[in-house]
Design an enzyme around this catalytic site. Sequence first.
Site, short mmCIF file in Angstrom:
data_model
loop_
_atom_site.label_atom_id
_atom_site.label_comp_id
_atom_site.label_asym_id
_atom_site.label_seq_id
_atom_site.Cartn_x
_atom_site.Cartn_y
_atom_site.Cartn_z
N GLN A 28 45.69 40.70 44.26
CA GLN A 28 45.18 41.89 43.16
C GLN A 28 45.48 41.42 41.48
O GLN A 28 46.48 41.87 41.18
CB GLN A 28 44.14 43.11 43.17
CG GLN A 28 43.37 44.15 42.47
CD GLN A 28 42.84 45.34 42.45
OE1 GLN A 28 43.99 45.81 43.35
NE2 GLN A 28 42.07 45.37 41.65
N ASP A 56 32.37 34.11 38.15
CA ASP A 56 34.29 34.32 39.05
C ASP A 56 34.62 33.03 37.59
O ASP A 56 34.16 31.63 37.59
CB ASP A 56 34.34 34.08 39.42
CG ASP A 56 36.51 34.44 39.80
OD1 ASP A 56 36.44 33.70 38.84
OD2 ASP A 56 36.59 35.34 40.56
N ILE A 57 35.13 33.18 36.05
CA ILE A 57 36.35 32.35 35.63
C ILE A 57 36.24 31.18 35.90
O ILE A 57 37.00 29.91 35.55
CB ILE A 57 36.38 32.81 34.57
CG1 ILE A 57 37.35 33.16 34.90
CG2 ILE A 57 35.09 32.85 33.69
CD1 ILE A 57 38.28 33.74 32.18
N HIS A 84 36.91 45.12 42.66
CA HIS A 84 35.15 44.13 42.69
C HIS A 84 36.22 43.15 44.05
O HIS A 84 36.71 43.29 44.90
CB HIS A 84 35.91 43.09 41.69
CG HIS A 84 37.67 42.67 41.07
ND1 HIS A 84 38.59 43.47 41.42
CD2 HIS A 84 37.90 41.51 42.38
CE1 HIS A 84 39.03 42.52 41.08
NE2 HIS A 84 39.06 41.01 42.52
N PHE A 85 34.73 43.14 44.10
CA PHE A 85 34.34 42.13 45.24
C PHE A 85 33.73 41.14 45.30
O PHE A 85 33.18 40.78 44.27
CB PHE A 85 33.19 43.09 46.18
CG PHE A 85 33.74 43.37 46.95
CD1 PHE A 85 34.15 43.78 48.22
CD2 PHE A 85 33.65 45.06 46.13
CE1 PHE A 85 34.27 45.66 48.84
CE2 PHE A 85 33.60 46.53 46.89
CZ PHE A 85 33.91 46.32 47.98
N HIS A 86 34.70 39.85 45.93
CA HIS A 86 34.48 38.49 45.85
C HIS A 86 33.54 37.97 46.59
O HIS A 86 33.93 38.93 47.70
CB HIS A 86 36.28 37.94 45.91
CG HIS A 86 37.26 38.42 44.64
ND1 HIS A 86 37.66 37.22 43.90
CD2 HIS A 86 38.31 39.09 45.13
CE1 HIS A 86 38.83 37.43 43.58
NE2 HIS A 86 38.70 38.98 43.65
P1 5GP Z 1 41.45 39.78 41.86
O1 5GP Z 1 43.14 38.48 42.08
O2 5GP Z 1 42.04 40.64 41.19
O3 5GP Z 1 41.04 39.68 43.34
O4 5GP Z 1 40.73 38.73 41.25
C1 5GP Z 1 40.37 37.96 40.05
C2 5GP Z 1 39.18 37.23 39.87
O5 5GP Z 1 38.75 37.63 38.44
C3 5GP Z 1 39.47 36.81 39.99
O6 5GP Z 1 38.78 35.49 40.63
C4 5GP Z 1 39.69 35.76 38.48
O7 5GP Z 1 39.42 33.98 38.61
C5 5GP Z 1 38.70 36.23 37.78
N1 5GP Z 1 38.70 37.02 36.95
C6 5GP Z 1 40.09 37.05 35.65
N2 5GP Z 1 39.80 36.58 34.15
C7 5GP Z 1 38.52 36.92 34.44
C8 5GP Z 1 37.35 37.36 33.20
O8 5GP Z 1 37.75 37.10 31.93
N3 5GP Z 1 36.02 36.89 33.46
C9 5GP Z 1 35.58 36.27 34.61
N4 5GP Z 1 34.59 36.17 35.01
N5 5GP Z 1 36.31 36.91 35.93
C10 5GP Z 1 37.77 36.72 35.44
#
Ligand code: 5GP
Length: 137
Positions: A96, A33-34, A102-104
Amino acid sequence: MAYDQNNIFAKILRQEIPCITVYEDEYTLAFMDIMPQATGHTLVIPKYQAVTLLDLPASELTYTMHTVQKVVHAIEKGLNAKGIVLMQLSGESAGQTVPHVHFHLIPSSVHDLKEHASNMADQTELKLLAEKIKAAF
Ligand code: 5GP
């Protein structure tokens, strides 16, 4: 909700934008995660096009969870992590931000998580962490 072919993870899967991969097979991809909420924060995604958990067929979910388990094992071993927070946000209301399910996998305590999707990590550091995780499979 219709699947958006231009979401960031769809672009990663098409290799239109880079990611720091720790694991890949025919059906799943795991990468750093970036904007990590803790050191070693990794994401596991199915290659199947689904927005939320409810859009994922059971067989895909089963396979993805199998990958989650493998990657958790590698994170624990490679980063000497003592526990993993497994998080899944389904829907904007839940927070989200990327509409591809996706899973963290976050090696931390639920009490110590940094803010969600907020601070960019150093790419060199992420690559070093990924190497340690990859070496632990
Ligand atoms: P969500 O909010 O959808 O549960 O999580 C999305 C995750 O993707 C976040 O933790 C965010 O930091 C990560 N993320 C967003 N853009 C990118 C990207 O371009 N590359 C990577 N590797 N992670 C990303």
